[in-house]
Design a protein around this motif. Structure first.
Motif, mmCIF file in Angstrom:
data_model
loop_
_atom_site.group_PDB
_atom_site.id
_atom_site.type_symbol
_atom_site.label_atom_id
_atom_site.label_comp_id
_atom_site.label_asym_id
_atom_site.label_seq_id
_atom_site.Cartn_x
_atom_site.Cartn_y
_atom_site.Cartn_z
ATOM 1 N N ASN A 81 43.913 85.156 63.691
ATOM 2 C CA ASN A 81 43.845 83.762 63.760
ATOM 3 C C ASN A 81 43.389 83.135 65.140
ATOM 4 O OD1 ASN A 81 44.831 83.423 61.097
ATOM 5 N ND2 ASN A 81 46.922 83.317 61.657
ATOM 6 N N ASP A 82 43.710 83.738 66.018
ATOM 7 C CA ASP A 82 43.494 83.180 67.420
ATOM 8 C C ASP A 82 42.011 83.596 67.584
ATOM 9 O OD1 ASP A 82 45.978 82.312 68.062
ATOM 10 O OD2 ASP A 82 46.384 84.007 69.247
ATOM 11 N N GLU A 83 41.559 84.792 67.131
ATOM 12 C CA GLU A 83 40.174 85.028 67.299
ATOM 13 C C GLU A 83 39.254 83.970 66.615
ATOM 14 O OE1 GLU A 83 36.817 88.361 66.548
ATOM 15 O OE2 GLU A 83 38.871 88.843 66.294
ATOM 16 N N ARG A 113 36.521 81.404 67.965
ATOM 17 C CA ARG A 113 34.964 81.339 67.694
ATOM 18 C C ARG A 113 34.663 79.958 67.282
ATOM 19 N NH1 ARG A 113 32.469 86.173 66.538
ATOM 20 N NH2 ARG A 113 33.631 87.905 66.504
ATOM 21 N N GLU A 114 35.834 79.134 66.698
ATOM 22 C CA GLU A 114 35.629 77.828 66.388
ATOM 23 C C GLU A 114 35.410 76.788 67.601
ATOM 24 O OE1 GLU A 114 38.620 76.424 63.900
ATOM 25 O OE2 GLU A 114 38.430 77.934 62.135
ATOM 26 N N LEU A 115 36.122 77.018 68.453
ATOM 27 C CA LEU A 115 36.127 76.330 69.736
ATOM 28 C C LEU A 115 34.593 76.706 70.498
ATOM 29 C CD1 LEU A 115 39.811 76.601 71.142
ATOM 30 C CD2 LEU A 115 38.656 74.507 70.200
ATOM 31 N N GLU A 119 31.805 74.130 71.465
ATOM 32 C CA GLU A 119 31.382 74.070 72.717
ATOM 33 C C GLU A 119 29.930 74.252 72.932
ATOM 34 O OE1 GLU A 119 32.600 73.609 76.195
ATOM 35 O OE2 GLU A 119 34.146 72.525 75.015
ATOM 36 N N GLY A 120 29.551 75.072 72.067
ATOM 37 C CA GLY A 120 28.049 75.447 72.138
ATOM 38 C C GLY A 120 26.983 74.485 71.692
ATOM 39 N N GLY A 139 21.801 83.355 68.626
ATOM 40 C CA GLY A 139 22.367 84.612 68.408
ATOM 41 C C GLY A 139 23.709 84.331 67.959
ATOM 42 N N GLY A 140 24.314 83.275 67.586
ATOM 43 C CA GLY A 140 25.485 83.312 66.830
ATOM 44 C C GLY A 140 25.756 83.766 65.727
ATOM 45 N N ASP A 141 26.914 83.972 64.999
ATOM 46 C CA ASP A 141 26.840 84.539 63.647
ATOM 47 C C ASP A 141 26.955 83.440 62.651
ATOM 48 O OD1 ASP A 141 29.277 86.794 65.043
ATOM 49 O OD2 ASP A 141 30.057 84.844 65.244
#
Length: 142
Positions: free
Chosen positions: A117-119, A123-125, A129-130, A140-142
């Motif tokens: 859940n924290d991961e 990833r969302e944050l 931000e990106g 290069g994101g997923d």
């Protein structure tokens, strides 16, 4: 005279608070302040009757960390919270990271130890931000 002592006639020692706990309490008091306030105001609004010198030491440490701001008011200062508890935790995390020579290894170890859940939240944050920093999706994101 009433015996208010603990077992065996010995009074229990008061619980000693850690530095992080005191910093969080001081920040919470400052967040509720109506305006920038002097040390005495902070001291009066803290539970536990801390000494003036203890409160000024905590405020000074928080100032060095960037969690509070101070401005001159006569011969002393008035204080304002800049960060909240989560901001203070982030400052501590950044300080630990800054102290390490291999940032990539530290961050990799941190991320692999996160709960699913924290991961996902991280990833969302980072995705948000990106997009804010670059004006679009990260390369290069997923």
């Amino acid at each position: 005279m009433t015996d208010r002592s603990g077992v065996g006639g010995v009074e229990p020692a008061p619980r000693r608070r850690g530095q992080g706990e005191l910093e969080a309490q001081v920040l919470a008091v400052l967040k509720n302040a109506p305006a920038p306030v002097p040390v005495v105001w902070v001291q009066e609004h803290l539970d536990g009757g801390l000494a003036y010198t203890t409160v000024i030491t905590i405020l000074t440490r928080l100032h060095v960390k960037g969690a509070v701001a101070r401005e001159r008011a006569g011969r002393s200062f008035v204080w304002t919270a800049v960060a909240d508890e989560s901001g203070l935790a982030a400052l501590r995390m950044r300080k630990v990271l800054d102290a390490e020579s291999d940032r990539k290894a530290v961050l990799a170890s941190f991320v692999t130890a996160l709960s699913p859940n924290d991961e996902r939240l991280l990833r969302e944050l980072l995705g948000d931000e990106g997009e804010e920093r670059t004006g679009g999706p990260r390369e290069g994101g997923d």
